[in-house]
Design an enzyme around this catalytic site. Sequence first.
Site, mmCIF file in Angstrom:
data_model
loop_
_atom_site.group_PDB
_atom_site.id
_atom_site.type_symbol
_atom_site.label_atom_id
_atom_site.label_comp_id
_atom_site.label_asym_id
_atom_site.label_seq_id
_atom_site.Cartn_x
_atom_site.Cartn_y
_atom_site.Cartn_z
ATOM 1 N N ASN A 1 -8.970 -4.781 -5.878
ATOM 2 C CA ASN A 1 -9.511 -4.494 -7.205
ATOM 3 C C ASN A 1 -10.683 -5.400 -7.567
ATOM 4 O OD1 ASN A 1 -7.804 -2.376 -7.705
ATOM 5 N ND2 ASN A 1 -6.281 -3.592 -8.796
ATOM 6 N N ARG B 1 -3.428 -7.572 -15.216
ATOM 7 C CA ARG B 1 -2.092 -7.365 -14.642
ATOM 8 C C ARG B 1 -2.084 -6.738 -13.249
ATOM 9 N NH1 ARG B 1 2.635 -5.089 -17.981
ATOM 10 N NH2 ARG B 1 1.537 -3.130 -17.672
ATOM 11 N N ASP B 2 -3.225 -6.601 -12.621
ATOM 12 C CA ASP B 2 -3.206 -6.070 -11.251
ATOM 13 C C ASP B 2 -4.366 -6.633 -10.437
ATOM 14 O OD1 ASP B 2 -2.173 -4.610 -9.143
ATOM 15 O OD2 ASP B 2 -3.245 -2.777 -9.659
ATOM 16 N N LEU B 3 -4.620 -7.923 -10.590
ATOM 17 C CA LEU B 3 -5.700 -8.542 -9.819
ATOM 18 C C LEU B 3 -5.266 -8.709 -8.368
ATOM 19 C CD1 LEU B 3 -7.099 -11.292 -12.207
ATOM 20 C CD2 LEU B 3 -8.164 -9.127 -11.580
#
Length: 237
Positions: free
Chosen positions: A22, A16-18
């Site tokens: 990251n 949910r935060d690619l």
Amino acid sequence: MVRALKHIHSANVMHRDLKPDNIGVLENDGLIQILDFGLARHVDSYMSGYVMARWYRAPEIILRWMRYNEKADIWSLGCIFSEMMTGKPLFPVDCWQKLLDEIINLCGTPSDSFIDKIEGENIKKCIRGFTKVEKKDLTQIHSGFSSQAVDLVEKMLKIDPDERISVDDAIKHPFFGNLRDPENEPTARPFVDNSEGLNLSIADLRREIWREIHSFNPRSLQSIFPEDFYSSDEFEE
């Protein structure tokens, strides 16, 4: 990145935060590491729309679906892949309305079947109010790259998550060809959050964190603290 995402999704977890920030690359051997699981959730959970850096946010999240799945990670990966090829972000806008406009201009007007899945009549009216546009030819945006590379990006950037490629199919895509090693694609057991419903004290949480760290690298920790340190009065302090 696809190989790492296959491992994550096999545990029934979505990141949910690619985003590029990251994605870590080890300097000595070039291995990829996906970082920062602070927003990761079990796939079957109800989820917030306030996740993912906006430039890499999937359409279903922008449209405030409360139940989306791991295909949202695939959208982010498609945005990253495109950025790797062109050297610039695909959707560098911060306003969600403008972002949705840019996505539709690239991917074409959503189908009626996709619009019917949207929760909320106001958003449906908003989408139906967009001027009808055809999907852009991604080979023009990614000129100079192989047709297989462009095809993979196109399959990752399907506006309807039900039509978007899965990570299992993505890793089998011809683009990876000889790069792929099916014998070295580790999967994980389904993730079970044993902390749900538990009322742990701060001391209990410290012990669990210590045990988790110890399970990954016990040798280096033993050189600093004795094995029974987490149960001692000193640990409590």
